[in-house]
Design a protein around this motif. Structure first.
Motif, PDB file in Angstrom:
ATOM      1  N   ILE A 173       0.970  -1.017   0.061  1.00  0.00           N
ATOM      2  CA  ILE A 173      -0.076  -0.010  -0.188  1.00  0.00           C
ATOM      3  C   ILE A 173       0.932   1.406  -0.094  1.00  0.00           C
ATOM      4  CG2 ILE A 173      -1.785   1.218   1.113  1.00  0.00           C
ATOM      5  CD1 ILE A 173      -1.417  -2.090   2.243  1.00  0.00           C
ATOM      6  N   SER A 174       0.852   2.061  -0.961  1.00  0.00           N
ATOM      7  CA  SER A 174       1.793   3.167  -1.222  1.00  0.00           C
ATOM      8  C   SER A 174       0.531   4.731  -1.331  1.00  0.00           C
ATOM      9  CB  SER A 174       2.657   3.042  -2.143  1.00  0.00           C
ATOM     10  OG  SER A 174       1.794   3.166  -3.497  1.00  0.00           O
ATOM     11  N   THR A 175       1.404   5.716  -0.801  1.00  0.00           N
ATOM     12  CA  THR A 175       0.525   7.106  -0.998  1.00  0.00           C
ATOM     13  C   THR A 175       1.701   7.908  -1.375  1.00  0.00           C
ATOM     14  OG1 THR A 175       0.807   7.577   1.401  1.00  0.00           O
ATOM     15  CG2 THR A 175      -1.074   6.346   0.724  1.00  0.00           C
ATOM     16  N   GLN A 176       1.270   8.651  -2.118  1.00  0.00           N
ATOM     17  CA  GLN A 176       2.339   9.683  -2.634  1.00  0.00           C
ATOM     18  C   GLN A 176       1.766  11.121  -3.073  1.00  0.00           C
ATOM     19  OE1 GLN A 176       4.666   8.598  -5.999  1.00  0.00           O
ATOM     20  NE2 GLN A 176       6.071  10.106  -5.814  1.00  0.00           N
ATOM     21  N   ARG A 177       2.072  12.245  -2.580  1.00  0.00           N
ATOM     22  CA  ARG A 177       1.528  13.373  -2.973  1.00  0.00           C
ATOM     23  C   ARG A 177       2.483  13.838  -4.104  1.00  0.00           C
ATOM     24  NH1 ARG A 177      -0.551  18.557   0.552  1.00  0.00           N
ATOM     25  NH2 ARG A 177      -0.786  20.093  -1.125  1.00  0.00           N
ATOM     26  N   ARG A 178       1.826  14.181  -5.229  1.00  0.00           N
ATOM     27  CA  ARG A 178       2.494  14.934  -6.146  1.00  0.00           C
ATOM     28  C   ARG A 178       1.809  16.358  -6.734  1.00  0.00           C
ATOM     29  NH1 ARG A 178       2.294   9.375 -10.358  1.00  0.00           N
ATOM     30  NH2 ARG A 178       3.659   8.212  -9.134  1.00  0.00           N
ATOM     31  N   GLY A 179       2.264  17.396  -6.186  1.00  0.00           N
ATOM     32  CA  GLY A 179       1.903  18.561  -6.258  1.00  0.00           C
ATOM     33  C   GLY A 179       0.509  18.846  -5.743  1.00  0.00           C
ATOM     34  N   SER A 180      -0.640  19.037  -6.354  1.00  0.00           N
ATOM     35  CA  SER A 180      -1.825  19.197  -5.734  1.00  0.00           C
ATOM     36  C   SER A 180      -2.760  17.934  -5.873  1.00  0.00           C
ATOM     37  CB  SER A 180      -2.749  20.277  -6.663  1.00  0.00           C
ATOM     38  OG  SER A 180      -2.828  19.982  -7.928  1.00  0.00           O
ATOM     39  N   ARG A 181      -1.886  16.863  -6.213  1.00  0.00           N
ATOM     40  CA  ARG A 181      -2.738  15.646  -6.507  1.00  0.00           C
ATOM     41  C   ARG A 181      -2.143  14.506  -5.495  1.00  0.00           C
ATOM     42  NH1 ARG A 181      -7.144  15.974  -9.167  1.00  0.00           N
ATOM     43  NH2 ARG A 181      -6.972  13.874 -10.095  1.00  0.00           N
ATOM     44  N   VAL A 182      -2.862  13.520  -5.040  1.00  0.00           N
ATOM     45  CA  VAL A 182      -2.413  12.457  -4.231  1.00  0.00           C
ATOM     46  C   VAL A 182      -2.840  11.145  -4.970  1.00  0.00           C
ATOM     47  CG1 VAL A 182      -2.925  11.001  -1.917  1.00  0.00           C
ATOM     48  CG2 VAL A 182      -2.625  13.711  -2.041  1.00  0.00           C
ATOM     49  N   VAL A 183      -1.819  10.295  -4.815  1.00  0.00           N
ATOM     50  CA  VAL A 183      -1.773   8.703  -5.619  1.00  0.00           C
ATOM     51  C   VAL A 183      -1.906   8.066  -4.515  1.00  0.00           C
ATOM     52  CG1 VAL A 183      -0.896   7.367  -7.411  1.00  0.00           C
ATOM     53  CG2 VAL A 183      -0.840   9.732  -7.772  1.00  0.00           C
TER      54      VAL A 183
END
Length: 340
Positions: free
Chosen positions: A276-286
């Motif tokens: 399970i992974s979470t990552q913030r990319r600018g104004s988005r979260v994956v």
């Protein structure tokens, strides 16, 4: 610890459903649909009296110069006043929305009149057109709001059916019973995790929770399953602290993790890897939930659960959300993308 009376009051207040607002015009998807609808109406209106394509294009451009700013002004006003307007009774809500439409129509007419493009300025017709268009837009927003509440309720019931599965409950209780004498502290932890999952499943069906809260519930669920599967369940977490405040519908992540365990770990004698992974990319979260599958097993899963997750995600974030399922080289992955 609160008394029984306080718990009853809290439960009663939590059971009150949260109604979706008819004036929820702050979503990008709503703005795009309203603008496209109004522009389509303008395009049809421009056909009247236009002999050739060039005439139609000139008329369309002229009308757009007044209608588009008026439409955006109506959307901004509806978004800014949605809390106040949402507290009004139904009939005043419609009247207020149409009044805003009339004002927006006058605003668009005034802009064209100031530029000398409308002589004489059709003030009454512009106000009437604005009120009529706003009524049509309100009708669409009304049905959208009406669809959100029963959909959220149905989704919650589906989650309850999926979350509190009898075999999961029995397996968890059996694991706790087996640990009572040998590892009483661990048995207590298992029961606490199970109680927290039940509490979340029966809690207030609010519109959204944070990704951090969803991660915590998923961790409790996997801690329970770890007792049952042992080394067969290999979990890897890759969490970005900056992504923890992203909003998700409640109990959205846990069914995805449960699917991964059911279709990745249970059928495999050697177990499976779950990431399970979470990552913030600018104004988005994956957010990604990935699990390995047994050799020779193709893509499979609970299609209803995945469809339910996709629908609830789109209901909350509309076009700003993305949901994708990928199966490749023995790995099954669900990928979510939401605003940060």
């Amino acid at each position: 610890m609160p008394g029984d009376g306080e718990s009853t009051v809290d439960a009663a207040s939590a059971s009150a459903p949260r109604q979706a607002s008819m004036f929820d015009a702050c979503h990008v998807g709503v703005v795009l649909r309203v603008v496209l609808f109004v522009e389509a109406v303008v395009g049809v209106a421009a056909m009247f009296g236009a002999g050739e394509a060039v005439d139609w294009l000139l008329r369309f451009s002229l009308l757009t110069g007044g209608v588009l700013p008026a439409t955006l002004a109506w959307l901004i006003a509806a978004c800014a006043l949605k809390s106040y307007l949402g507290r009004l009774p139904p009939s005043p809500q419609w009247l207020a929305g149409m009044a805003l439409g009339a004002l927006a129509g006058l605003y668009g007419c005034g802009m064209l009149a100031l530029m000398g493009l409308l002589q004489p300025a059709p003030w009454s017709a512009s106000a009437a057109a604005g009120a009529l268009l706003s009524a049509m837009v309100l009708a669409g927003l009304f049905w959208r709001a009406k669809a959100r509440t029963p959909a959220a309720t149905a989704a919650r019931l589906a989650e309850l059916q999926s979350r509190i599965r009898p075999h999961f409950l029995f397996n968890t209780l059996n694991s706790a019973i087996a640990l009572v004498r040998a590892e009483p502290a661990q048995a207590e932890t298992v029961l606490e995790d199970l109680a927290e999952l039940f509490r979340s499943a029966l809690a207030d069906p609010t519109e959204s929770v944070t990704l951090g809260q969803e991660i915590e519930l998923a961790q409790r669920y996997l801690a329970i399953e770890q007792i049952r599967f042992g080394e067969r369940l290999q979990v890897e977490w890759s969490l970005d602290a900056g992504a923890s405040q992203a909003r998700l519908p409640p109990l959205l992540l846990q069914p995805l993790v449960e699917n991964a365990v059911k279709h990745g770990v249970e059928p495999s004698a050697s177990g499976a890897q779950l990431k399970i992974s979470t990552q913030r990319r600018g104004s988005r979260v994956v957010v990604k939930v990935t699990n390995s599958t047994p050799a020779g097993v193709g893509e499979r899963g609970n299609g209803l659960a995945l469809a339910n997750v996709r629908e609830r995600l789109l209901l909350l974030h509309d076009v700003q959300a993305q949901f994708r399922v990928v199966f490749k080289d023995g790995l099954f992955q669900v990928r979510l993308e939401v605003p940060a």
